[in-house]
Design a protein around this motif. Structure first.
Motif, PDB file in Angstrom:
ATOM      1  N   ASP A 132      10.490 -10.511   6.438  1.00 32.31           N
ATOM      2  CA  ASP A 132       9.111 -10.968   6.605  1.00 32.31           C
ATOM      3  C   ASP A 132       8.660 -11.857   5.447  1.00 32.31           C
ATOM      4  OD1 ASP A 132       8.967  -8.809   4.847  1.00 32.31           O
ATOM      5  OD2 ASP A 132       8.126  -7.473   6.350  1.00 32.31           O
ATOM      6  N   VAL A 133       9.592 -12.258   4.601  1.00 34.35           N
ATOM      7  CA  VAL A 133       9.380 -13.362   3.661  1.00 34.35           C
ATOM      8  C   VAL A 133      10.342 -14.466   4.085  1.00 34.35           C
ATOM      9  CG1 VAL A 133       9.565 -14.145   1.275  1.00 34.35           C
ATOM     10  CG2 VAL A 133       8.639 -11.878   1.766  1.00 34.35           C
ATOM     11  N   LEU A 134       9.787 -15.607   4.487  1.00 33.16           N
ATOM     12  CA  LEU A 134      10.559 -16.628   5.189  1.00 33.16           C
ATOM     13  C   LEU A 134      10.311 -18.013   4.618  1.00 33.16           C
ATOM     14  CD1 LEU A 134       9.564 -15.391   8.760  1.00 33.16           C
ATOM     15  CD2 LEU A 134      11.614 -14.728   7.486  1.00 33.16           C
ATOM     16  N   TYR A 135      11.016 -18.973   5.182  1.00 32.37           N
ATOM     17  CA  TYR A 135      10.825 -20.364   4.771  1.00 32.37           C
ATOM     18  C   TYR A 135      10.769 -21.308   5.984  1.00 32.37           C
ATOM     19  CZ  TYR A 135      12.082 -25.044   3.185  1.00 32.37           C
ATOM     20  OH  TYR A 135      12.111 -26.401   2.988  1.00 32.37           O
ATOM     21  N   CYS A 136      11.749 -21.179   6.885  1.00 31.88           N
ATOM     22  CA  CYS A 136      11.924 -22.174   7.954  1.00 31.88           C
ATOM     23  C   CYS A 136      11.184 -21.784   9.236  1.00 31.88           C
ATOM     24  CB  CYS A 136      13.418 -22.333   8.248  1.00 31.88           C
ATOM     25  SG  CYS A 136      13.764 -23.404   9.661  1.00 31.88           S
ATOM     26  N   VAL A 207       3.468  -3.525   0.585  1.00 33.44           N
ATOM     27  CA  VAL A 207       4.459  -3.118   1.580  1.00 33.44           C
ATOM     28  C   VAL A 207       4.211  -1.667   1.967  1.00 33.44           C
ATOM     29  CG1 VAL A 207       6.913  -2.790   2.066  1.00 33.44           C
ATOM     30  CG2 VAL A 207       6.152  -4.728   0.651  1.00 33.44           C
ATOM     31  N   THR A 208       4.178  -1.398   3.266  1.00 31.78           N
ATOM     32  CA  THR A 208       3.986  -0.042   3.781  1.00 31.78           C
ATOM     33  C   THR A 208       5.063   0.270   4.814  1.00 31.78           C
ATOM     34  OG1 THR A 208       1.583  -0.262   3.483  1.00 31.78           O
ATOM     35  CG2 THR A 208       2.368   1.521   4.907  1.00 31.78           C
ATOM     36  N   ASP A 209       5.764   1.377   4.598  1.00 30.23           N
ATOM     37  CA  ASP A 209       6.829   1.792   5.522  1.00 30.23           C
ATOM     38  C   ASP A 209       7.824   0.662   5.770  1.00 30.23           C
ATOM     39  OD1 ASP A 209       5.664   4.309   5.785  1.00 30.23           O
ATOM     40  OD2 ASP A 209       4.412   3.670   7.474  1.00 30.23           O
ATOM     41  N   ASP A 210       8.246   0.040   4.672  1.00 32.63           N
ATOM     42  CA  ASP A 210       9.225  -1.052   4.721  1.00 32.63           C
ATOM     43  C   ASP A 210       8.759  -2.202   5.610  1.00 32.63           C
ATOM     44  OD1 ASP A 210      11.600  -2.260   3.906  1.00 32.63           O
ATOM     45  OD2 ASP A 210      12.699  -1.569   5.658  1.00 32.63           O
ATOM     46  N   ARG A 211       7.462  -2.486   5.530  1.00 37.49           N
ATOM     47  CA  ARG A 211       6.895  -3.591   6.296  1.00 37.49           C
ATOM     48  C   ARG A 211       5.823  -4.275   5.461  1.00 37.49           C
ATOM     49  NH1 ARG A 211       2.521  -4.061   9.675  1.00 37.49           N
ATOM     50  NH2 ARG A 211       2.060  -1.835   9.438  1.00 37.49           N
ATOM     51  N   ALA A 215      -0.726  -9.448   0.654  1.00 39.51           N
ATOM     52  CA  ALA A 215      -0.479  -9.997  -0.683  1.00 39.51           C
ATOM     53  C   ALA A 215      -1.634  -9.577  -1.573  1.00 39.51           C
ATOM     54  CB  ALA A 215      -0.369 -11.516  -0.630  1.00 39.51           C
ATOM     55  N   ILE A 216      -1.322  -9.005  -2.737  1.00 39.57           N
ATOM     56  CA  ILE A 216      -2.342  -8.501  -3.651  1.00 39.57           C
ATOM     57  C   ILE A 216      -2.597  -9.534  -4.739  1.00 39.57           C
ATOM     58  CG2 ILE A 216      -2.977  -6.630  -5.208  1.00 39.57           C
ATOM     59  CD1 ILE A 216      -0.985  -4.853  -3.726  1.00 39.57           C
ATOM     60  N   LEU A 217      -3.845  -9.945  -4.878  1.00 41.34           N
ATOM     61  CA  LEU A 217      -4.216 -10.932  -5.885  1.00 41.34           C
ATOM     62  C   LEU A 217      -4.449 -10.259  -7.235  1.00 41.34           C
ATOM     63  CD1 LEU A 217      -6.816 -12.989  -3.802  1.00 41.34           C
ATOM     64  CD2 LEU A 217      -4.335 -13.315  -3.942  1.00 41.34           C
ATOM     65  N   ASP A 218      -4.470 -11.073  -8.285  1.00 39.62           N
ATOM     66  CA  ASP A 218      -4.774 -10.549  -9.622  1.00 39.62           C
ATOM     67  C   ASP A 218      -6.141  -9.880  -9.665  1.00 39.62           C
ATOM     68  OD1 ASP A 218      -2.462 -11.020 -10.978  1.00 39.62           O
ATOM     69  OD2 ASP A 218      -3.091 -12.918 -11.881  1.00 39.62           O
ATOM     70  N   SER A 219      -7.042 -10.320  -8.802  1.00 43.50           N
ATOM     71  CA  SER A 219      -8.390  -9.740  -8.745  1.00 43.50           C
ATOM     72  C   SER A 219      -8.394  -8.350  -8.135  1.00 43.50           C
ATOM     73  CB  SER A 219      -9.305 -10.654  -7.928  1.00 43.50           C
ATOM     74  OG  SER A 219      -8.852 -10.723  -6.578  1.00 43.50           O
ATOM     75  N   GLY A 220      -7.275  -7.942  -7.549  1.00 46.69           N
ATOM     76  CA  GLY A 220      -7.184  -6.662  -6.874  1.00 46.69           C
ATOM     77  C   GLY A 220      -7.433  -6.742  -5.383  1.00 46.69           C
ATOM     78  N   VAL A 221      -7.879  -7.880  -4.924  1.00 51.80           N
ATOM     79  CA  VAL A 221      -8.111  -8.075  -3.484  1.00 51.80           C
ATOM     80  C   VAL A 221      -6.775  -8.186  -2.764  1.00 51.80           C
ATOM     81  CG1 VAL A 221      -9.038  -9.671  -1.747  1.00 51.80           C
ATOM     82  CG2 VAL A 221     -10.345  -9.184  -3.831  1.00 51.80           C
ATOM     83  N   THR A 222      -6.689  -7.524  -1.612  1.00 52.81           N
ATOM     84  CA  THR A 222      -5.490  -7.618  -0.787  1.00 52.81           C
ATOM     85  C   THR A 222      -5.779  -8.483   0.430  1.00 52.81           C
ATOM     86  OG1 THR A 222      -4.677  -5.429  -1.460  1.00 52.81           O
ATOM     87  CG2 THR A 222      -3.808  -6.347   0.592  1.00 52.81           C
ATOM     88  N   VAL A 223      -4.952  -9.507   0.611  1.00 51.34           N
ATOM     89  CA  VAL A 223      -5.051 -10.371   1.786  1.00 51.34           C
ATOM     90  C   VAL A 223      -4.076  -9.841   2.829  1.00 51.34           C
ATOM     91  CG1 VAL A 223      -4.809 -12.717   2.672  1.00 51.34           C
ATOM     92  CG2 VAL A 223      -5.592 -12.343   0.309  1.00 51.34           C
ATOM     93  N   ALA A 224      -4.585  -9.413   3.969  1.00 54.97           N
ATOM     94  CA  ALA A 224      -3.735  -8.827   5.008  1.00 54.97           C
ATOM     95  C   ALA A 224      -2.791  -9.874   5.590  1.00 54.97           C
ATOM     96  CB  ALA A 224      -4.599  -8.225   6.103  1.00 54.97           C
ATOM     97  N   LEU A 225      -1.494  -9.542   5.611  1.00 54.26           N
ATOM     98  CA  LEU A 225      -0.475 -10.445   6.128  1.00 54.26           C
ATOM     99  C   LEU A 225       0.609  -9.652   6.840  1.00 54.26           C
ATOM    100  CD1 LEU A 225       0.170 -12.734   3.000  1.00 54.26           C
ATOM    101  CD2 LEU A 225      -1.242 -13.297   4.991  1.00 54.26           C
ATOM    102  N   ASP A 226       1.273 -10.304   7.786  1.00 58.31           N
ATOM    103  CA  ASP A 226       2.482  -9.764   8.397  1.00 58.31           C
ATOM    104  C   ASP A 226       3.721 -10.496   7.892  1.00 58.31           C
ATOM    105  OD1 ASP A 226       1.045  -8.002  10.160  1.00 58.31           O
ATOM    106  OD2 ASP A 226       0.557  -9.763  11.388  1.00 58.31           O
ATOM    107  N   VAL A 227       3.507 -11.751   7.492  1.00 60.65           N
ATOM    108  CA  VAL A 227       4.608 -12.627   7.076  1.00 60.65           C
ATOM    109  C   VAL A 227       4.139 -13.466   5.901  1.00 60.65           C
ATOM    110  CG1 VAL A 227       6.119 -14.533   7.780  1.00 60.65           C
ATOM    111  CG2 VAL A 227       5.495 -12.773   9.439  1.00 60.65           C
ATOM    112  N   LEU A 228       5.052 -13.698   4.949  1.00 66.29           N
ATOM    113  CA  LEU A 228       4.757 -14.602   3.842  1.00 66.29           C
ATOM    114  C   LEU A 228       5.780 -15.732   3.842  1.00 66.29           C
ATOM    115  CD1 LEU A 228       2.991 -15.165   1.308  1.00 66.29           C
ATOM    116  CD2 LEU A 228       4.791 -14.023  -0.022  1.00 66.29           C
ATOM    117  N   VAL A 229       5.284 -16.954   3.815  1.00 65.38           N
ATOM    118  CA  VAL A 229       6.133 -18.147   3.755  1.00 65.38           C
ATOM    119  C   VAL A 229       6.180 -18.633   2.319  1.00 65.38           C
ATOM    120  CG1 VAL A 229       6.398 -20.532   4.530  1.00 65.38           C
ATOM    121  CG2 VAL A 229       5.548 -18.778   6.115  1.00 65.38           C
TER     122      VAL A 229
END
Length: 321
Positions: A132-136, A207-211, A215-229
């Motif tokens: 779930d961390v991808l490029y193409c 990451v929760t349950d291997d998923r 993405a957690i920012l330095d501010s502590g805010v979490t941006v909900a994602l399923d995939v990160l490019v």
């Protein structure tokens, strides 16, 4: 490599991925003695399946390699496991020094070693690469369609990445990560396509349950994602060619290096060709295989001319001389 040390192969292919195996099979079918030397570190082995390859959609990368190796040996080609430490020239031949201390002597070389993806230094990225961390987008877009996709900015090209992945999902976020300041035009483009923009540096992945869940920012805010490019640096693995005076060149379109070639795969070093990701870092499996085939045809043509020159010279020698 425990082969006959006295044998001289017509061609050695360094790298046994799609490009290398495609070339090896074509050369073996051309009745050339060919050895494909592979260290088993293909770029896509961490992926679950191959995509964009006609008739092989969804096939495991390992199964594809296994099938290619079987085809190569069926036509009389040789496979060998190991690393080539260096390559040197002796007259019209190349001597390959292997990691086990043995040597391989060949007439021509094809470099199909691919590249190494140097990933962003962000906790969690390496563990999830290829999942779930991808490029193409063309490798994984269908599989991640309609999911929450985040694009980790690295340079201005990241804007095009975000706009491209927008084709597969209406929920795309570009994380500026303190690496990119948007121009007015870029901001307008992203807004027009409803791509969300998040400022601030990304600290780590959630990451929760291997998923991947965010993405957690330095501010502590979490941006909900399923995939990160992400945008890895594509670094050449052709360091064994230094003694031949052939070094990878810097990419013009981003961080990384590659071998420069002409359309046939011929490098600036006589007798050496390159194919696949070694020269085209964006090549997918099917295009890498096609490049291997094209290089094999050029290498065989070069050997045909060399064999003909030898035959002409031999024919000119008077009988008994």
């Amino acid at each position: 490599m425990a082969e006959n040390q006295d044998q001289v192969f017509d061609v050695a292919v360094i790298g046994g991925g799609p490009a290398g195996l495609s070339a090896g099979i074509a050369l073996a079918r051309a009745l050339r003695s060919v050895v494909v030397i592979d260290a088993g570190e293909q770029r896509n082995l961490g992926a679950e399946s191959v995509h964009g390859f006609l008739s092989r959609e969804g096939m495991s990368p390992r199964d594809l390699i296994a099938a290619g190796r079987e085809e190569l040996t069926r036509y009389g080609g040789t496979t060998a496991s190991g690393f080539v430490r260096s390559a040197s020239r002796e007259e019209d031949q190349f001597i390959l020094a292997m990691d086990d201390g043995s040597t391989v002597t060949v007439r021509r070389l094809l470099i199909a070693t691919g590249i190494v993806d140097e990933l962003p230094d962000l906790p969690g990225v390496a563990d999830r690469w290829g999942r779930d961390v991808l490029y193409c987008p063309y490798c994984h877009g269908w599989e991640i369609r309609n999911q929450k996709i985040g694009v980790l900015a690295a340079d201005p090209h990241s804007v095009l990445q975000a706009l491209t992945f927008r084709q597969w999902s209406a929920d795309v976020t570009i994380l500026l990560n303190d690496a990119l300041e948007l121009s007015a035009g870029q901001a307008e483009q992203l807004a027009a396509r409803s791509v969300q923009v998040v400022e601030g540096k990304v600290r780590e992945l959630d990451v929760t349950d291997d998923r991947l869940t965010g993405a957690i920012l330095d501010s502590g805010v979490t941006v909900a994602l399923d995939v990160l490019v992400v945008s890895p640096a594509a670094v050449s693995k052709a360091n064994m060619l230094e003694r031949l005076g052939l070094e990878p060149a810097a990419l013009q379109e981003g961080p990384g290096t590659r071998l420069e070639t002409d359309e046939s795969g011929r490098t600036s070093c006589p007798g050496v060709w390159a194919a696949g990701n070694a020269t085209d870092v964006s090549a997918q499996v099917i295009t890498a295989a096609a490049a291997g085939l094209r290089a094999a045809e050029a290498i065989n043509a070069d050997l045909v001319l060399a064999d003909t020159r030898r035959a002409v010279e031999a024919a000119r020698v008077p009988a008994g001389k």
